[in-house]
Design a protein around this motif. Sequence first.
Motif, PDB file in Angstrom:
ATOM      1  N   LEU A 154      22.159  -4.675   8.044  1.00  8.86           N
ATOM      2  CA  LEU A 154      20.892  -5.051   8.658  1.00  8.86           C
ATOM      3  C   LEU A 154      21.205  -5.530  10.069  1.00  8.86           C
ATOM      4  N   TYR A 155      20.553  -4.930  11.060  1.00 11.25           N
ATOM      5  CA  TYR A 155      20.794  -5.283  12.463  1.00 11.25           C
ATOM      6  C   TYR A 155      19.573  -6.009  13.000  1.00 11.25           C
ATOM      7  N   CYS A 156      19.739  -7.281  13.345  1.00 15.18           N
ATOM      8  CA  CYS A 156      18.621  -8.144  13.737  1.00 15.18           C
ATOM      9  C   CYS A 156      18.659  -8.425  15.231  1.00 15.18           C
ATOM     10  N   GLU A 157      17.519  -8.250  15.857  1.00 13.69           N
ATOM     11  CA  GLU A 157      17.382  -8.450  17.303  1.00 13.69           C
ATOM     12  C   GLU A 157      16.980  -9.894  17.605  1.00 13.69           C
ATOM     13  N   GLY A 158      17.750 -10.564  18.471  1.00 18.08           N
ATOM     14  CA  GLY A 158      17.467 -11.953  18.796  1.00 18.08           C
ATOM     15  C   GLY A 158      16.114 -12.169  19.440  1.00 18.08           C
ATOM     16  N   TYR A 159      15.641 -11.197  20.209  1.00 20.11           N
ATOM     17  CA  TYR A 159      14.356 -11.347  20.896  1.00 20.11           C
ATOM     18  C   TYR A 159      13.211 -11.660  19.926  1.00 20.11           C
ATOM     19  N   ILE A 160      13.326 -11.176  18.694  1.00 22.96           N
ATOM     20  CA  ILE A 160      12.230 -11.316  17.745  1.00 22.96           C
ATOM     21  C   ILE A 160      12.071 -12.764  17.275  1.00 22.96           C
ATOM     22  N   TRP A 161      13.035 -13.604  17.606  1.00 22.90           N
ATOM     23  CA  TRP A 161      13.012 -14.994  17.174  1.00 22.90           C
ATOM     24  C   TRP A 161      11.978 -15.821  17.940  1.00 22.90           C
ATOM     25  N   ASP A 162      11.385 -15.252  18.986  1.00 24.45           N
ATOM     26  CA  ASP A 162      10.484 -16.018  19.851  1.00 24.45           C
ATOM     27  C   ASP A 162       9.115 -16.309  19.235  1.00 24.45           C
ATOM     28  N   VAL A 163       8.777 -15.657  18.146  1.00 27.15           N
ATOM     29  CA  VAL A 163       7.460 -15.836  17.532  1.00 27.15           C
ATOM     30  C   VAL A 163       7.644 -16.280  16.082  1.00 27.15           C
ATOM     31  N   ARG A 196      16.720 -20.903  24.229  1.00 27.45           N
ATOM     32  CA  ARG A 196      15.488 -21.262  23.526  1.00 27.45           C
ATOM     33  C   ARG A 196      15.724 -21.589  22.051  1.00 27.45           C
ATOM     34  N   HIS A 197      16.737 -20.967  21.460  1.00 27.98           N
ATOM     35  CA  HIS A 197      16.937 -21.103  20.008  1.00 27.98           C
ATOM     36  C   HIS A 197      18.347 -21.579  19.674  1.00 27.98           C
ATOM     37  N   HIS A 198      18.887 -22.388  20.547  1.00 31.10           N
ATOM     38  CA  HIS A 198      20.298 -22.735  20.509  1.00 31.10           C
ATOM     39  C   HIS A 198      20.780 -23.234  19.151  1.00 31.10           C
ATOM     40  N   GLN A 199      20.203 -24.300  18.636  1.00 33.46           N
ATOM     41  CA  GLN A 199      20.705 -24.886  17.389  1.00 33.46           C
ATOM     42  C   GLN A 199      20.472 -23.976  16.186  1.00 33.46           C
ATOM     43  N   GLU A 200      19.302 -23.324  16.152  1.00 32.71           N
ATOM     44  CA  GLU A 200      19.024 -22.403  15.043  1.00 32.71           C
ATOM     45  C   GLU A 200      20.051 -21.284  14.984  1.00 32.71           C
ATOM     46  N   TRP A 201      20.432 -20.789  16.153  1.00 38.27           N
ATOM     47  CA  TRP A 201      21.377 -19.674  16.165  1.00 38.27           C
ATOM     48  C   TRP A 201      22.804 -20.123  15.861  1.00 38.27           C
ATOM     49  N   LEU A 202      23.160 -21.323  16.257  1.00 36.41           N
ATOM     50  CA  LEU A 202      24.452 -21.863  15.828  1.00 36.41           C
ATOM     51  C   LEU A 202      24.508 -21.917  14.303  1.00 36.41           C
ATOM     52  N   ASP A 203      23.408 -22.366  13.698  1.00 31.71           N
ATOM     53  CA  ASP A 203      23.341 -22.443  12.234  1.00 31.71           C
ATOM     54  C   ASP A 203      23.388 -21.054  11.603  1.00 31.71           C
ATOM     55  N   LEU A 204      22.739 -20.072  12.235  1.00 34.26           N
ATOM     56  CA  LEU A 204      22.766 -18.707  11.718  1.00 34.26           C
ATOM     57  C   LEU A 204      24.182 -18.138  11.717  1.00 34.26           C
ATOM     58  N   VAL A 205      24.884 -18.341  12.832  1.00 32.34           N
ATOM     59  CA  VAL A 205      26.251 -17.816  12.932  1.00 32.34           C
ATOM     60  C   VAL A 205      27.143 -18.452  11.866  1.00 32.34           C
ATOM     61  N   ASP A 206      26.944 -19.740  11.630  1.00 32.66           N
ATOM     62  CA  ASP A 206      27.726 -20.428  10.603  1.00 32.66           C
ATOM     63  C   ASP A 206      27.253 -20.083   9.202  1.00 32.66           C
ATOM     64  N   GLY A 207      26.058 -19.456   9.100  1.00 27.28           N
ATOM     65  CA  GLY A 207      25.483 -19.135   7.803  1.00 27.28           C
ATOM     66  C   GLY A 207      25.555 -17.666   7.448  1.00 27.28           C
ATOM     67  N   PRO A 208      24.411 -16.962   7.461  1.00 29.93           N
ATOM     68  CA  PRO A 208      24.381 -15.601   6.903  1.00 29.93           C
ATOM     69  C   PRO A 208      24.959 -14.497   7.780  1.00 29.93           C
ATOM     70  N   ILE A 209      25.161 -14.750   9.065  1.00 35.50           N
ATOM     71  CA  ILE A 209      25.597 -13.661   9.958  1.00 35.50           C
ATOM     72  C   ILE A 209      27.050 -13.286   9.706  1.00 35.50           C
ATOM     73  N   ASP A 210      27.275 -11.978   9.506  1.00 35.48           N
ATOM     74  CA  ASP A 210      28.631 -11.443   9.348  1.00 35.48           C
ATOM     75  C   ASP A 210      29.156 -10.877  10.664  1.00 35.48           C
ATOM     76  N   LEU A 211      28.310 -10.092  11.346  1.00 41.05           N
ATOM     77  CA  LEU A 211      28.687  -9.469  12.615  1.00 41.05           C
ATOM     78  C   LEU A 211      27.793 -10.024  13.710  1.00 41.05           C
ATOM     79  N   LEU A 212      28.392 -10.588  14.747  1.00 43.13           N
ATOM     80  CA  LEU A 212      27.637 -11.141  15.867  1.00 43.13           C
ATOM     81  C   LEU A 212      27.911 -10.305  17.113  1.00 43.13           C
ATOM     82  N   PHE A 213      26.840  -9.862  17.782  1.00 42.52           N
ATOM     83  CA  PHE A 213      26.966  -9.120  19.031  1.00 42.52           C
ATOM     84  C   PHE A 213      26.421  -9.966  20.179  1.00 42.52           C
TER      85      PHE A 213
END
Length: 326
Positions: A154-163, A196-213
């Motif tokens: 599953l490839y998730c686009e960071g831009y979509i996090w704005d809404v 804009r989403h700094h802490q949430e994305w830190l948590d994502l990387v430490d959580g479900p994300i396997d591949l980070l681009f």
Amino acid sequence: MGEALDVVGIGNAIVDVISTEDHEFIEAHGLVKGAMTLIDAERAEELYGAMAPAIETSGGSAANTVAGVASFGGQVGYIGKVRDDQLGEVFAHDIGALGVRFEVARAADGPPTARCLIIVTPDAARTMNTYLGASTELHPDDIDPNLVGAAQVLYCEGYIWDVAITKEAIRKAISICSAAGGTISFTLSDSFCVERHHQEWLDLVDGPIDLLFGNEHEICTLYETGDDFEAAVAAVQGRCQVAALTRSERGSVLVTPTEIIEVPAAPTAEVVDTTGAGDLYASGFLYGWTRGMNLAQCGRLGSLAATETISQFGARPSSSLAHLAQ
């Protein structure tokens, strides 16, 4: 469960409107050069009216990436929202013609299909001004469990996090894919987006994300290391399975818990338009990943695909990328 797919992307479904302008255009219209800026409908009309004759083509970061994987010969799907208007028809036709499974119902009312006004300056930099329109209407109910559950990645686009509602949709997709044993990949998209989403994305990387681009600016922003790329590499190491970090002409760096692999940039005769370079890097990497290639090979395919796209106008490959994997 549906037919097995290599990659399913989820993101903002956007039609790109691309024109070439001089640096004075950027200054005259108060644009932030090289960034993606969200704009409203009125600003979109104003900028569109000032732009030179433009090329209109289906875009959106994750949509470009899955289009690239399809061009390599991969089996892919895409989740994004468009309106039942002219640009929505353009988007659906373009992505379907590439062999991408796109089955999200078009909105019958609400804002029009999203568009991104892309200004390309003589130095090949791209400045993006995005009216999100109907893409902000992607709802958790638009997530097809069979499609997402069939994805190897599953490839998730960071831009979509704005809404908020689209963030819920992406979290639902991550949960479904994880439960099915799939790989979760995520792109940081833009340095301002990271802020804009700094802490949430830190948590994502430490959580479900396997591949980070991400590129070097984005990863430095995420780990607040200023311009110190090596410090950012050290900070992300071990937090996910692989961080694939691009550095323009300096190639890319692949960071795993146990090693750091440097991948040189592929040579290019001429840089025409950098639009989509990061998107297509992810295409090549993911195609290699879903074919069981080693990380260096995945990075090499990413570099080749990125080079292919920056040597042409627009963010989608103009011809098949399959030969790059030979």
